[in-house]
Design a protein around this motif. Structure first.
Motif, short mmCIF file in Angstrom:
data_model
loop_
_atom_site.label_atom_id
_atom_site.label_comp_id
_atom_site.label_asym_id
_atom_site.label_seq_id
_atom_site.Cartn_x
_atom_site.Cartn_y
_atom_site.Cartn_z
N GLY A 348 50.15 40.12 57.10
CA GLY A 348 50.46 41.46 56.46
C GLY A 348 50.25 41.54 54.95
O GLY A 348 50.27 40.82 54.07
N THR A 349 49.49 42.77 54.40
CA THR A 349 48.87 42.97 53.03
C THR A 349 49.24 44.25 52.54
O THR A 349 48.67 45.22 53.21
N LEU A 350 50.25 44.29 51.54
CA LEU A 350 50.34 45.49 50.92
C LEU A 350 50.39 45.34 49.38
O LEU A 350 50.86 44.07 49.28
N SER A 351 50.06 45.96 48.51
CA SER A 351 50.18 45.53 46.85
C SER A 351 51.59 45.08 46.65
O SER A 351 52.46 45.96 46.73
N GLY A 352 51.59 44.00 46.23
CA GLY A 352 52.73 43.08 45.91
C GLY A 352 53.52 42.69 47.12
O GLY A 352 54.76 42.15 46.80
N MET A 353 53.08 42.63 48.19
CA MET A 353 54.07 42.29 49.37
C MET A 353 52.82 41.41 50.28
O MET A 353 51.89 42.16 50.70
N HIS A 372 57.21 38.99 47.91
CA HIS A 372 56.79 40.15 47.32
C HIS A 372 56.37 40.29 46.13
O HIS A 372 56.70 40.59 45.21
N GLY A 373 55.48 38.92 45.78
CA GLY A 373 54.76 38.84 44.57
C GLY A 373 53.04 38.79 45.07
O GLY A 373 52.78 39.30 46.02
N GLU A 374 52.52 38.64 43.78
CA GLU A 374 50.89 38.65 44.16
C GLU A 374 50.59 37.33 44.80
O GLU A 374 50.43 36.30 44.19
N VAL A 479 36.34 55.91 36.71
CA VAL A 479 37.79 56.55 36.73
C VAL A 479 38.68 55.57 36.32
O VAL A 479 38.75 54.64 36.86
N GLU A 480 39.53 55.97 35.46
CA GLU A 480 40.51 54.88 34.73
C GLU A 480 41.88 55.41 35.24
O GLU A 480 42.15 56.49 34.63
N TRP A 481 42.31 54.80 36.18
CA TRP A 481 43.63 55.49 36.75
C TRP A 481 44.79 55.46 35.93
O TRP A 481 45.09 54.41 35.16
N ASP A 482 45.68 56.57 35.91
CA ASP A 482 47.04 56.55 35.16
C ASP A 482 47.93 55.42 35.35
O ASP A 482 48.83 54.94 34.89
N ASP A 483 48.05 55.38 37.07
CA ASP A 483 49.05 54.57 37.72
C ASP A 483 48.44 53.15 38.02
O ASP A 483 47.41 53.13 38.72
N ASP A 484 48.99 52.17 37.45
CA ASP A 484 48.48 50.76 37.69
C ASP A 484 48.66 50.27 39.15
O ASP A 484 48.36 49.25 39.57
N GLY A 485 49.57 51.27 39.98
CA GLY A 485 49.66 51.11 41.18
C GLY A 485 48.42 51.42 42.22
O GLY A 485 48.55 50.99 43.48
#
Length: 531
Positions: A348-353, A372-374, A479-485
């Motif tokens: 299972g992979t989600l950003s930060g999990m 729950h880290g990288e 595109v430089e996203w505002d949200d680093d998520g």
């Protein structure tokens, strides 16, 4: 009798003598685990993973011959908070949710409410894909085995980043506009959207929402009391791990939960949270089922879920590390041989999990790891080391060996194909007059490229977190996203065709970035001026 045959004999004995097994304990109800074969080796895995990858926390559980022998949690739910990770801490299990979704469908099949070979349109008449013939022929089983012909991760921008405004009805409607890259049932490409569709098929056949079905058909009968799906209150759940990203100062929590965790569109593909205790109970149901659990899901449906349906490629690493010859996908599970033994697993992979559940059915053994880290590299190394704990005890490579290999690969020339974008500067709005406006993609919806505060801004209507300023990198737009998520930055290219409306396409700046950032599947057409 060798261990594999003994495991098969024990399983057959329990199946054939259900009455004799009726009183068998589940071997896990939060009780202290039995003693593992090598507790020091398992401690080294936990401590080594925390140290090597600077994880905020980790949970590792081990089952040996039908009994939980090791369950350890370490670290903090939020780095620096002092709140410990425990066996009851909830983690996002991400795509390990898929086997639970498949189990709901298997329960409905066992109850006679649907069949695996039912056409999807029998349950969802509004279902459409790009090809009318495939629409008619796609069966319920096809939703689970990644053989649709769509590109890997097609349409995942309708699921992530969360939260967004896409509903499950939008996903079903959007599928008709996603173009296949190969013919139906001709090969494997990992898919999330069709698991969302599978959840809606379950809802239609089961007469309740997907979330209610999972609670009723999976959580309640198996005693997965900590697991959560849909909307829930954080204070009622107890300990909840928060996702982190790695920085020079250590792991930092990102996108933390509020007081109320909302229901999410992607639940059937990867939206369930569970604790270590829950995941061990879930694993025991497959490795050493009691008579009650065999009644919950009979052997015929268990075999269906673990039947190879779609062949998977075997990587050079799998051949070298695990002597793997065959990999395939079942219903929500991956199947493979490892060192001559059969394994059933998923990640299972989600950003930060990150999570992994690995079962060795002939041994009635397995393990689960969640962090729950990288932790992508951590999961890879832990999985490899833990497999050797079972298949080559005392002689196989340990975690440090795999950590060194992965670190060497990461440092190797050409390991990263991310281009240098350090020369970026904001685009000149006056030079973008012809490009400004509102654009529409048939499945992703409308986005705007408009000026604000002397910048050109990108804003998605349906996925509000996808917002950022336009940058110029040596003549190419980024595109430089505002949200680093929002995990991956994107190139943006424009295409003129005479009098036809201006078209716009996007691509990952990191060509090897996660496939769920499927910018390449977008095809925008300018439909209006900026407001």
């Amino acid at each position: 009798m060798d261990r594999g045959n003994r495991g098969r004999a024990l399983r057959a004995l329990c199946l054939g003598l259900a009455l004799a097994c009726a009183g068998a304990p589940t071997a896990w109800a939060g009780d202290p685990p039995a003693t593992p074969r090598d507790v020091a080796a398992l401690d080294r895995v936990v401590d080594g993973a925390m140290a090597n990858w600077d994880l905020p926390g980790i949970a590792l559980g081990v089952i040996e011959d039908g009994e939980v022998t090791y369950a350890r949690a370490a670290g903090e739910t939020v780095a620096g908070s002092g709140d410990p990770v425990t066996r009851a801490t909830l983690f996002k299990i991400a795509s390990n949710s898929k086997a639970m979704t498949a189990s709901v469908l298997a329960r409905l099949v066992a109850d006679g409410r649907m069949d695996w070979d039912d056409p999807v349109v029998r349950h969802l008449p509004q279902f459409r894909v790009h090809d009318p013939w495939v629409t008619r022929e796609m069966q319920v089983r096809d939703l689970l085995i990644h053989n649709s012909g769509l590109p890997e991760g097609a349409g995942d921008l309708m699921l992530w980043p969360e939260p967004n405004r896409f509903q499950r009805s939008d996903i079903i409607a959007g599928l008709a506009h996603l173009k296949p890259e190969r013919s139906f049932r001709s090969g494997y490409a990992y898919d999330n959207l069709l698991y969302v569709v599978a959840g809606e098929v379950a809802a239609a056949a089961g007469g309740d929402s997907y979330e209610a079905l999972v609670r009723r058909e999976v959580f309640a009968p198996l005693g997965l009391d900590g697991c959560r799906v849909g909307e829930w209150r954080r204070d009622e759940a107890g300990s909840v791990a928060q996702p982190h990203r790695r920085t020079d100062q250590g792991p930092v929590a990102i996108r933390t939960d509020g007081d109320v965790v909302p229901a999410i569109t992607s639940a059937a593909a990867g939206g369930i949270r569970c604790s270590l205790d829950d995941m061990l109970a879930w694993a025991l149901n497959w490795l050493a089922p009691t008579a009650a659990q065999l009644d919950w899901l009979p052997e015929a449906q268990r075999q269906a879920m673990w039947t190879a349906h779609t062949p998977l490629p075997v990587s050079a690493r799998s051949r070298e590390w695990d002597d793997t010859h065959v990999r395939a996908y079942g219903y929500g599970w991956r199947l493979a041989d490892v060192d001559g033994e059969w394994t059933v697993s998923h990640t299972g992979t989600l950003s930060g999990m990150y999570s992994v559940l690995m079962l060795l059915p002939d041994r009635r053994s397995g393990f689960v790891m969640m962090t729950h880290g990288e932790g992508s590299a951590a999961r890879t190394a832990v999985t490899a080391a833990m497999l050797k704990y079972f298949t080559r005890p005392g002689e196989g490579p340990g975690l440090d060996f795999y950590a060194d290999v992965l670190a060497h690969e990461a440092r190797a020339p050409g390991a990263s194909r991310v281009p240098d974008t350090s020369s970026r500067v904001p685009v000149d709005p006056t030079a973008w007059d012809a490009r400004l406006g509102v654009y529409r993609d048939p499945w992703f919806g409308r986005v705007s490229l408009c000026t604000a505060a002397d910048e050109v801004r990108f804003q998605s209507e349906m996925s509000p977190r996808m917002a950022g300023r336009m940058m110029d990198v040596d003549g190419r737009a980024l595109v430089e996203w505002d949200d680093d998520g929002v995990d991956l930055e994107a190139w943006m290219d424009f295409h003129e065709d005479g009098a036809a409306p201006l078209r716009m396409s996007m691509a990952k700046v990191d060509p090897d970035g996660d496939f769920s950032s499927d910018y390449e599947d977008l095809d925008f057409v300018r439909v209006g001026d900026c407001d």
